[in-house]
Write a protein that holds these residues in place. Structure first.
Motif, PDB file in Angstrom:
ATOM      1  N   TYR A 229      42.369  37.705  54.382  1.00 16.34           N
ATOM      2  CA  TYR A 229      42.457  39.097  53.938  1.00 16.34           C
ATOM      3  C   TYR A 229      41.906  39.316  52.530  1.00 16.34           C
ATOM      4  O   TYR A 229      42.063  40.405  51.975  1.00 16.34           O
ATOM      5  CB  TYR A 229      43.915  39.560  54.004  1.00 16.34           C
ATOM      6  CG  TYR A 229      44.454  39.602  55.403  1.00 16.34           C
ATOM      7  CD1 TYR A 229      44.103  40.629  56.284  1.00 16.34           C
ATOM      8  CD2 TYR A 229      45.300  38.609  55.872  1.00 16.34           C
ATOM      9  CE1 TYR A 229      44.602  40.666  57.574  1.00 16.34           C
ATOM     10  CE2 TYR A 229      45.800  38.635  57.171  1.00 16.34           C
ATOM     11  CZ  TYR A 229      45.443  39.669  58.008  1.00 16.34           C
ATOM     12  OH  TYR A 229      45.931  39.690  59.292  1.00 16.34           O
ATOM     13  N   ASP A 230      41.275  38.259  51.956  1.00 16.85           N
ATOM     14  CA  ASP A 230      40.622  38.374  50.654  1.00 16.85           C
ATOM     15  C   ASP A 230      41.597  38.870  49.594  1.00 16.85           C
ATOM     16  O   ASP A 230      41.363  39.879  48.910  1.00 16.85           O
ATOM     17  CB  ASP A 230      39.404  39.309  50.750  1.00 16.85           C
ATOM     18  CG  ASP A 230      38.499  39.199  49.527  1.00 16.85           C
ATOM     19  OD1 ASP A 230      38.553  38.150  48.865  1.00 16.85           O
ATOM     20  OD2 ASP A 230      37.776  40.155  49.240  1.00 16.85           O
ATOM     21  N   ILE A 231      42.694  38.146  49.468  1.00 17.19           N
ATOM     22  CA  ILE A 231      43.736  38.487  48.495  1.00 17.19           C
ATOM     23  C   ILE A 231      43.613  37.571  47.285  1.00 17.19           C
ATOM     24  O   ILE A 231      43.400  36.364  47.427  1.00 17.19           O
ATOM     25  CB  ILE A 231      45.134  38.351  49.126  1.00 17.19           C
ATOM     26  CG1 ILE A 231      45.287  39.307  50.319  1.00 17.19           C
ATOM     27  CG2 ILE A 231      46.227  38.609  48.103  1.00 17.19           C
ATOM     28  CD1 ILE A 231      46.554  39.097  51.109  1.00 17.19           C
ATOM     29  N   SER A 232      43.766  38.148  46.099  1.00 12.61           N
ATOM     30  CA  SER A 232      43.722  37.372  44.865  1.00 12.61           C
ATOM     31  C   SER A 232      44.988  37.623  44.058  1.00 12.61           C
ATOM     32  O   SER A 232      45.718  38.592  44.291  1.00 12.61           O
ATOM     33  CB  SER A 232      42.499  37.762  44.022  1.00 12.61           C
ATOM     34  OG  SER A 232      41.304  37.612  44.754  1.00 12.61           O
ATOM     35  N   GLU A 233      45.239  36.726  43.103  1.00 12.18           N
ATOM     36  CA  GLU A 233      46.388  36.909  42.214  1.00 12.18           C
ATOM     37  C   GLU A 233      46.236  38.220  41.456  1.00 12.18           C
ATOM     38  O   GLU A 233      45.161  38.555  40.974  1.00 12.18           O
ATOM     39  CB  GLU A 233      46.494  35.742  41.237  1.00 12.18           C
ATOM     40  CG  GLU A 233      46.915  34.437  41.889  1.00 12.18           C
ATOM     41  CD  GLU A 233      47.121  33.331  40.869  1.00 12.18           C
ATOM     42  OE1 GLU A 233      47.255  33.651  39.667  1.00 12.18           O
ATOM     43  OE2 GLU A 233      47.140  32.158  41.268  1.00 12.18           O
ATOM     44  N   GLY A 234      47.326  38.962  41.349  1.00 13.28           N
ATOM     45  CA  GLY A 234      47.307  40.250  40.674  1.00 13.28           C
ATOM     46  C   GLY A 234      47.119  41.428  41.616  1.00 13.28           C
ATOM     47  O   GLY A 234      47.331  42.579  41.220  1.00 13.28           O
TER      48      GLY A 234
ATOM     49  N   ASP B 163      55.500  47.664  48.210  1.00 12.32           N
ATOM     50  CA  ASP B 163      54.247  47.215  47.617  1.00 12.32           C
ATOM     51  C   ASP B 163      54.552  46.083  46.642  1.00 12.32           C
ATOM     52  O   ASP B 163      55.184  46.299  45.609  1.00 12.32           O
ATOM     53  CB  ASP B 163      53.550  48.363  46.889  1.00 12.32           C
ATOM     54  CG  ASP B 163      53.129  49.467  47.846  1.00 12.32           C
ATOM     55  OD1 ASP B 163      52.794  49.135  49.000  1.00 12.32           O
ATOM     56  OD2 ASP B 163      53.142  50.649  47.442  1.00 12.32           O
ATOM     57  N   MET B 164      54.106  44.886  46.972  1.00 14.22           N
ATOM     58  CA  MET B 164      54.468  43.696  46.205  1.00 14.22           C
ATOM     59  C   MET B 164      53.265  43.160  45.433  1.00 14.22           C
ATOM     60  O   MET B 164      52.141  43.123  45.942  1.00 14.22           O
ATOM     61  CB  MET B 164      55.021  42.613  47.137  1.00 14.22           C
ATOM     62  CG  MET B 164      56.136  43.102  48.051  1.00 14.22           C
ATOM     63  SD  MET B 164      56.872  41.777  49.043  1.00 14.22           S
ATOM     64  CE  MET B 164      57.954  41.013  47.847  1.00 14.22           C
ATOM     65  N   ASN B 165      53.518  42.723  44.216  1.00 15.85           N
ATOM     66  CA  ASN B 165      52.496  42.111  43.382  1.00 15.85           C
ATOM     67  C   ASN B 165      52.298  40.654  43.789  1.00 15.85           C
ATOM     68  O   ASN B 165      53.263  39.933  44.050  1.00 15.85           O
ATOM     69  CB  ASN B 165      52.923  42.175  41.906  1.00 15.85           C
ATOM     70  CG  ASN B 165      51.947  41.439  41.010  1.00 15.85           C
ATOM     71  OD1 ASN B 165      50.772  41.747  40.961  1.00 15.85           O
ATOM     72  ND2 ASN B 165      52.451  40.424  40.307  1.00 15.85           N
ATOM     73  N   VAL B 166      51.047  40.216  43.871  1.00 12.89           N
ATOM     74  CA  VAL B 166      50.739  38.830  44.209  1.00 12.89           C
ATOM     75  C   VAL B 166      50.814  37.993  42.932  1.00 12.89           C
ATOM     76  O   VAL B 166      49.951  38.089  42.060  1.00 12.89           O
ATOM     77  CB  VAL B 166      49.349  38.704  44.860  1.00 12.89           C
ATOM     78  CG1 VAL B 166      49.028  37.245  45.153  1.00 12.89           C
ATOM     79  CG2 VAL B 166      49.277  39.533  46.126  1.00 12.89           C
ATOM     80  N   ALA B 167      51.877  37.197  42.832  1.00 12.76           N
ATOM     81  CA  ALA B 167      52.077  36.394  41.626  1.00 12.76           C
ATOM     82  C   ALA B 167      51.307  35.077  41.700  1.00 12.76           C
ATOM     83  O   ALA B 167      50.733  34.626  40.706  1.00 12.76           O
ATOM     84  CB  ALA B 167      53.562  36.116  41.426  1.00 12.76           C
ATOM     85  N   ASN B 168      51.323  34.440  42.870  1.00  9.02           N
ATOM     86  CA  ASN B 168      50.654  33.154  43.038  1.00  9.02           C
ATOM     87  C   ASN B 168      50.117  33.032  44.464  1.00  9.02           C
ATOM     88  O   ASN B 168      50.561  33.747  45.371  1.00  9.02           O
ATOM     89  CB  ASN B 168      51.637  31.989  42.798  1.00  9.02           C
ATOM     90  CG  ASN B 168      51.949  31.800  41.325  1.00  9.02           C
ATOM     91  OD1 ASN B 168      51.050  31.653  40.514  1.00  9.02           O
ATOM     92  ND2 ASN B 168      53.232  31.819  40.987  1.00  9.02           N
TER      93      ASN B 168
ATOM     94  N   ASP C 127      59.751  35.541  39.257  1.00  3.47           N
ATOM     95  CA  ASP C 127      60.465  36.804  39.499  1.00  3.47           C
ATOM     96  C   ASP C 127      59.548  38.014  39.396  1.00  3.47           C
ATOM     97  O   ASP C 127      60.009  39.155  39.480  1.00  3.47           O
ATOM     98  CB  ASP C 127      61.603  36.965  38.481  1.00  3.47           C
ATOM     99  CG  ASP C 127      62.727  35.961  38.715  1.00  3.47           C
ATOM    100  OD1 ASP C 127      62.949  35.598  39.889  1.00  3.47           O
ATOM    101  OD2 ASP C 127      63.360  35.535  37.730  1.00  3.47           O
ATOM    102  N   THR C 128      58.244  37.772  39.207  1.00  2.00           N
ATOM    103  CA  THR C 128      57.324  38.889  38.952  1.00  2.00           C
ATOM    104  C   THR C 128      56.503  39.294  40.176  1.00  2.00           C
ATOM    105  O   THR C 128      55.656  40.182  40.081  1.00  2.00           O
ATOM    106  CB  THR C 128      56.355  38.512  37.817  1.00  2.00           C
ATOM    107  OG1 THR C 128      55.660  37.313  38.180  1.00  2.00           O
ATOM    108  CG2 THR C 128      57.111  38.295  36.513  1.00  2.00           C
ATOM    109  N   GLY C 129      56.719  38.625  41.298  1.00  2.00           N
ATOM    110  CA  GLY C 129      55.926  38.988  42.472  1.00  2.00           C
ATOM    111  C   GLY C 129      56.192  38.080  43.647  1.00  2.00           C
ATOM    112  O   GLY C 129      57.170  37.333  43.688  1.00  2.00           O
ATOM    113  N   VAL C 130      55.276  38.119  44.590  1.00  2.00           N
ATOM    114  CA  VAL C 130      55.392  37.345  45.820  1.00  2.00           C
ATOM    115  C   VAL C 130      54.352  36.232  45.813  1.00  2.00           C
ATOM    116  O   VAL C 130      53.259  36.389  45.270  1.00  2.00           O
ATOM    117  CB  VAL C 130      55.205  38.255  47.056  1.00  2.00           C
ATOM    118  CG1 VAL C 130      53.803  38.850  47.102  1.00  2.00           C
ATOM    119  CG2 VAL C 130      55.483  37.500  48.359  1.00  2.00           C
TER     120      VAL C 130
END
Length: 780
Positions: free
Chosen positions: A548-553, A571-576, A535-538
């Motif tokens: 796109y060089d995306i990391s957790e957080g 704006d969504m937080n990357v949880a996993n 429930d803390t992110g996407v």
């Protein structure tokens, strides 16, 4: 000059095994080059002409409803050449007891954008006419003049088939990205006359605008201008040409094949150059006295060198021609079948251009000439009298093993000979191993890619635990949904089309919202460990994360596409980050989505049946429900993966066969040269009474050791090479596993040693033919 030509023919005849091996390596390189460059160039030339002739739209702008009077002012936007409105909707058709989906477009009057390539019949001329895509029509055995009925939310509508055709916007004609390949039995495209819009839509309006931009204008500025203009309209979203599914898929295919057509043959020609270097070094050393005689007779060094260069030139020309001919008669048919099954391109044909033979000839000949020059330049620099004398023996030095107290004395004489030959000729041993190293890399890549496809296929059942996915026309509630018998478990979900914003190359994607307790969809990280929806992110698919060089957080921006969202950006937080090999999508929970003030309106149902339940019967029960829009069976996804595997199998087999041919050719040549260079030594052992099997063992064990060293060097390089291939073939819509499993590595190593043993067995005849007297007299 005539005598030199006769001598060249005699040299080739005396070393025909090596000449054939070199020719085979060059043929494999030419084979790959001609096939891959053909598919990239022919597909590129065809699509350029096809897209230009039928004027592929630069933008498709979607609205919930828009009129002609609202479209007209958009023409004043700088950079827009032409606009056309049309009505697009989804329909279905029940054929032979199952439901097929149709994407239906109206044809604008004086249609100039995304025009249809008619293959038979005519374009609809009245409200009763419909044109079907030819693949869909062929799958259902339709002919011009047949009557069909399609179903929409507004009811049933009858049409008469006026013709069949294809359209540039649906060259990759796929409904569900998870299916990987098109299924023309269950999905097709249709076109109707504008006069039918009012009846089917309940009023005359459009919901899509096709935009043709002028040459030389910045498409990003045009897109922004369109969005600005659409602020007061029921605007949904905009898709530019580069992000359209068909256009991007075809360009990925073209670019990947163009890249591979350069890298793979170049590596193979370099291997051929190494083998030529070793072969020519052996040949020139063996003819040292002949070279001295030619020099004594006044022949110029350049003429002598040119004579020996005829060897690699002939090998390059004959090998390139052979590889080109094999491509023309085998590989082109396989590649054409792959393209035919993947893309809907009318009258597309692959044909190997005669001119594709020349780059292979030029590159292979140049590499061969360089190798010949490097192998012969030292002896040509010598004086005539010096060249007439036998080559002085190399000064012996102690090798590392000899310096280890006690170890050297315990070794047998044969083992000492093996170690001395390897360590005193380190450069030649390494050069001999290059062919084996490249072969291991090719085999590892071929088997690894096959294993990756198997991993993709197996992940379908691990990730998707449901049997049926049911899409409803309206929002549903898990408490009130009408369920047939034999349902074991179910969860609801919703899918929102999103635009992955905030990056230079924006991309369309899907955001799937479902409860975190939903155990009918499993998620895994890149180490195949289960991860949970939070429930803390996407949850971001790894294919997007890599590009796109995306990391957790990290925080990512998504634009929600849909009339009810009005282009809202969140704006969504990357949880996993999860590995999703097929149909990569973003996942989040209703609770997290509600934190942005976005409502959760589930319209899909994931259903798992009881063991032994009749899935077809349950699927039929759902389809009878008037509230249901579409029912998807997970078996369709599995069948699509199987079809992809079956389609790619011939390519894998050809790739593996080429790697095996290359491996065997390189090993046979290297082993043959090794035997020649030690003829005097082996003859001496024969005279001393060494048994045949012991003499064979000296050469064969040495080859096994060289193969082992080559394999150890090749393994880490193979991992890097395979990673390069995977990254080249992957995209945001397709993730390919990068991990090489132990079975793949084991099969590759085993096959490499089998080829080494096979080449050793074939060279036993050479060992038997060694003339002891002639070999021992050779130094006199």
């Amino acid at each position: 000059m005539k005598k030199l030509s006769l001598k060249l023919r005699r040299d080739i005849k005396e070393s025909k095994g090596q000449f054939l091996a070199i020719m085979l390596v060059i043929a494999v390189g030419a084979f790959f080059y001609a096939g891959l460059i053909t598919i990239s160039s022919d597909l590129n030339n065809y699509t350029e002409n096809y897209f230009e002739e039928h004027n592929l739209a630069d933008f498709n702008v979607h609205y919930s409803e828009i009129t002609e009077s609202e479209i007209s002012p958009m023409k004043a936007i700088e950079g827009i050449n032409h606009l056309e409105g049309r009505y697009t909707f989804d329909a279905s058709q029940y054929v032979d007891g199952y439901r097929a989906s149709l994407k239906v477009h109206s044809i604008p009057q004086d249609n100039q954008i995304n025009t249809i390539a008619v293959t038979s019949g005519t374009i609809p001329t009245s409200a009763e006419d419909i044109l079907l895509d030819s693949r869909y029509g062929e799958a259902h055995d339709y002919t011009v003049g047949d009557r069909i009925t399609i179903e929409t939310d507004e009811g049933s509508f009858d049409f008469e088939i006026s013709g069949f055709g294809e359209n540039v916007e649906h060259a990759f004609n796929i409904e569900d990205p998870s299916l990987v390949l098109p299924d023309h039995h269950t999905y097709g495209v249709a076109y109707i006359h504008e006069d039918r819009i009012e009846e089917m839509a309940g009023g005359f309006y459009y919901n899509e605008v096709m935009v043709d931009a002028k040459e030389g204008y910045d498409t990003n500025q045009i897109g922004n201008a369109i969005e600005d203009y659409s602020e007061g309209l029921p605007y949904l979203y905009l898709v530019n040409k580069e992000r359209a599914v068909s256009y991007s898929a075809i360009n990925v295919t073209i670019n990947n094949n163009r890249l591979m057509s350069t890298v793979a043959p170049l590596i193979l020609f370099m291997v051929a150059a190494v083998i030529i270097f070793l072969s020519m070094s052996r040949l020139i050393d063996s003819q040292r006295s002949q070279i001295g005689m030619m020099k004594a007779l006044g022949m110029k060094d350049s003429k002598i060198l040119l004579h020996y260069m005829g060897y690699p030139i002939l090998a390059g020309v004959i090998g390139s021609i052979a590889g080109w001919l094999i491509t023309a008669f085998t590989l082109v048919n396989v590649l054409h079948s792959v393209i035919e099954q993947t893309y809907s391109l009318p009258n597309f044909n692959l044909s190997v251009s005669f001119y594709t033979i020349f780059p292979s000839i030029i590159v292979s000949v140049v590499f061969g000439i360089i190798a010949c020059y490097l192998s012969g330049r030292s002896i040509l620099k010598e004086r005539t009298a010096q060249a007439l004398r036998p080559k002085p023996p190399r000064k012996m030095k102690k090798i590392l093993v000899e310096r280890i107290p006690g170890l050297w004395k315990r070794l047998s004489y044969g083992n000492k000979l093996i170690l001395r030959n390897i360590f005193l000729n380190k450069k030649k041993a390494f050069a001999s191993s290059i062919g084996v190293i490249v072969c291991v890399i090719l085999l590892m890549t071929a088997f690894g890619f096959e294993s990756s496809m198997q991993t993709i296929a197996s992940q379908v059942n691990k990730v998707y635990q449901y049997d049926i996915k049911v899409d409803y026309k309206e929002e549903i509630s898990p408490e009130t949904v009408n369920l047939p018998p034999n349902v074991d478990n179910y969860f609801v979900s919703d899918t929102i089309p999103v635009e992955f914003a905030g990056f230079t190359n924006e991309n369309n994607a899907s955001l799937i919202i479902t409860e975190k307790e939903n155990n009918l969809i499993q998620f895994f990280d890149d180490q195949h460990n289960k991860i949970a929806l939070e429930d803390t992110g996407v949850m971001v698919p790894k294919s997007f994360a890599d590009i796109y060089d995306i990391s957790e957080g990290d925080t990512i921006t998504m634009k929600l596409i849909g009339p009810e969202y009005q282009g809202q950006e969140i704006d969504m937080n990357v949880a996993n980050i999860s590995t999703q090999y097929t149909n990569p999508s973003f996942y989040t929970t209703p609770k997290y989505l509600s934190s942005f003030g976005v409502d959760y309106n589930p319209s899909s149902l994931l259903v798992r049946m009881n063991d032994g339940a009749d899935i077809d019967g349950v699927q039929n029960d759902f389809e009878q429900d008037p509230a249901v829009d579409r029912v998807s069976d997970k078996r369709d996804m599995e069948q699509s993966i199987d079809n992809m595997m079956e389609q790619n199998n011939p390519v894998f087999i050809i790739f593996i066969l080429c790697a095996v041919v290359l491996s065997f050719g390189a090993m046979y040549t290297i082993s043959s040269i090794n035997i020649y260079e030690r003829t005097r030594e082996l003859a001496t052992l024969k005279v001393l009474g060494y048994q045949k099997n012991k003499i064979n063992r000296i050469i064969f064990v040495e080859n096994i050791i060289l193969t082992l060293l080559a394999v150890l060097i090749a393994l880490p390089i193979s991992g890097l090479a395979y990673s390069f291939v995977v990254q080249a073939l992957s995209s945001s819509n397709q993730q390919i596993p990068e991990n090489l499993n132990l079975i793949t590595i084991g099969i590759t190593i085993l096959l490499t040693f089998v080829l080494t043993v096979l080449s050793n067995l074939l060279l036993k005849r050479k060992m038997k033919k060694i003339d002891m007297i002639e070999s021992l007299k050779s130094m006199e």
